[in-house]
Design a protein around this motif. Sequence first.
Motif, PDB file in Angstrom:
ATOM      1  N   PRO A 178      44.516  51.621  57.562  1.00 36.02           N
ATOM      2  CA  PRO A 178      43.630  51.394  58.714  1.00 36.02           C
ATOM      3  C   PRO A 178      42.475  50.445  58.394  1.00 36.02           C
ATOM      4  N   CYS A 179      42.149  49.562  59.351  1.00 33.24           N
ATOM      5  CA  CYS A 179      40.999  48.669  59.142  1.00 33.24           C
ATOM      6  C   CYS A 179      39.707  49.375  59.554  1.00 33.24           C
ATOM      7  N   GLY A 180      39.848  50.363  60.451  1.00 31.12           N
ATOM      8  CA  GLY A 180      38.675  51.127  60.882  1.00 31.12           C
ATOM      9  C   GLY A 180      37.869  50.460  61.989  1.00 31.12           C
ATOM     10  N   GLU A 181      38.262  49.255  62.389  1.00 29.79           N
ATOM     11  CA  GLU A 181      37.426  48.497  63.336  1.00 29.79           C
ATOM     12  C   GLU A 181      38.140  48.053  64.612  1.00 29.79           C
ATOM     13  N   CYS A 182      39.459  47.966  64.588  1.00 29.34           N
ATOM     14  CA  CYS A 182      40.180  47.396  65.738  1.00 29.34           C
ATOM     15  C   CYS A 182      40.253  48.408  66.889  1.00 29.34           C
ATOM     16  N   PHE A 183      40.816  47.980  68.012  1.00 30.21           N
ATOM     17  CA  PHE A 183      40.932  48.845  69.195  1.00 30.21           C
ATOM     18  C   PHE A 183      41.641  50.162  68.850  1.00 30.21           C
ATOM     19  N   GLN A 184      42.819  50.088  68.226  1.00 35.97           N
ATOM     20  CA  GLN A 184      43.575  51.317  67.950  1.00 35.97           C
ATOM     21  C   GLN A 184      42.865  52.209  66.933  1.00 35.97           C
ATOM     22  N   CYS A 185      42.253  51.625  65.920  1.00 36.49           N
ATOM     23  CA  CYS A 185      41.500  52.446  64.954  1.00 36.49           C
ATOM     24  C   CYS A 185      40.357  53.169  65.664  1.00 36.49           C
ATOM     25  N   ARG A 186      39.660  52.461  66.576  1.00 37.53           N
ATOM     26  CA  ARG A 186      38.556  53.099  67.309  1.00 37.53           C
ATOM     27  C   ARG A 186      39.065  54.200  68.229  1.00 37.53           C
ATOM     28  N   ILE A 235      48.549  52.976  63.766  1.00 36.87           N
ATOM     29  CA  ILE A 235      49.021  51.754  64.421  1.00 36.87           C
ATOM     30  C   ILE A 235      47.893  50.724  64.522  1.00 36.87           C
ATOM     31  N   CYS A 236      47.101  50.658  63.460  1.00 36.37           N
ATOM     32  CA  CYS A 236      46.029  49.667  63.337  1.00 36.37           C
ATOM     33  C   CYS A 236      46.545  48.278  63.724  1.00 36.37           C
ATOM     34  N   GLU A 237      45.768  47.596  64.553  1.00 35.70           N
ATOM     35  CA  GLU A 237      46.227  46.286  65.039  1.00 35.70           C
ATOM     36  C   GLU A 237      46.089  45.184  63.997  1.00 35.70           C
ATOM     37  N   GLN A 238      45.302  45.419  62.977  1.00 36.55           N
ATOM     38  CA  GLN A 238      45.127  44.363  61.960  1.00 36.55           C
ATOM     39  C   GLN A 238      46.083  44.515  60.787  1.00 36.55           C
TER      40      GLN A 238
END
Length: 373
Positions: free
Chosen positions: A87-95, A101-104
Amino acid sequence: MIQAKAVISNGQGKFELTTINVGKPGPGEVRVKIKASGICHTDWDSIQNWNKNFIVGHEGAGVVESIGENVSGLAIGDKVILNWAIPCGECFQCREGNLHICEQNSPVCGCGLSGHAHIESSTHNEDPIERSFHLGTMCEYAVVKSEAVVKIDSAISYAAASIIGCGVMTGWGSVVNAANVTVGSSVCVIGCGGVGLNVIQAAKQSGAAKIIAIDINEERLEQAKKFGATQGVVASKTDIDFVDVKAKVRELTDGRGADYAFECTAIPALGSAPLALIRSAGKAVQVSGIEQRIDFDCELFEWDKIYINPLYGMCNPERDFNRILSLYNNGDMKLEELVTKTYTLETLSEGLDDMLNGRIAKGVVIIDSSAEN
Ligand SMILES: [Zn+2]
Ligand SMILES: [Zn+2]
């Protein structure tokens, strides 16, 4: 730069054990000394189909060996499990809380390989070599993003820890995170291999009253009972529409059908099978990741049935790996028992063969068996 043994595939059906160079971790990265790597159907698939050179393996456990700049919360010597959905922790799906399914960083946007800074850090014959799912665990050392490791505090063996980050999580999380199986419910599990056994033990932990294991192999049904199945139904290879299985499940569920059914076979023709086994307004879960086109009779959805297709048990790695280990530490989760057989980097082909022929629940490659940590 250190030298490391690694299994490299050309993604066209071939793989070899060779020696590569692994560089220092860059900013935000760590270098992990891999102790054990699970063998997964996805590894077989990647070796056959990815059509490029890469380091095989995406299920691993090991020890943090060195740490790059700007990494917090990890120390050299930490025991860690690797996680392929980073997880990037910042993208739409992480939020949204959908870290899996992290978008980055999600591998599901492509074939599991994409441009990451650390790819440059491993070289084979001077050329940079990519790592399967940014991990490449069938290698003595892996440079990975710090978000790709979860620090653990458990006496669990590295072999059993290595499989948490894929097969265990996929089965367990499909029950706990995706279907939310309730106390006293009835659950069908189609396919009792490594993933199915984790569905069964998660259903037991969730308080399901009836756990009906379904498999063509009677030995596997016996094993399923050790993990919590209350009944076993032998399926026939020729009954692809599950006519007999459906009748038996109805018998066992007051003529109504089960509250939940989980498909864990990866057999495309069985993609609709969980719908046939549930009651109206029940939940069908496709765990195995079938992606082929199949015919669906829309009557199977009648009435109010829900069909879900969760990725990786909707994994939140920090939260879920620690929950799984708490259950393990309390004796409520069988993990060591899932590792049917261990191999070495030299005998990986034997492990793949055992897996493809259904001889094992889960095979693990032991990469470093020394006792440190
Ligand atoms: Zn896997
Ligand atoms: Zn993200």
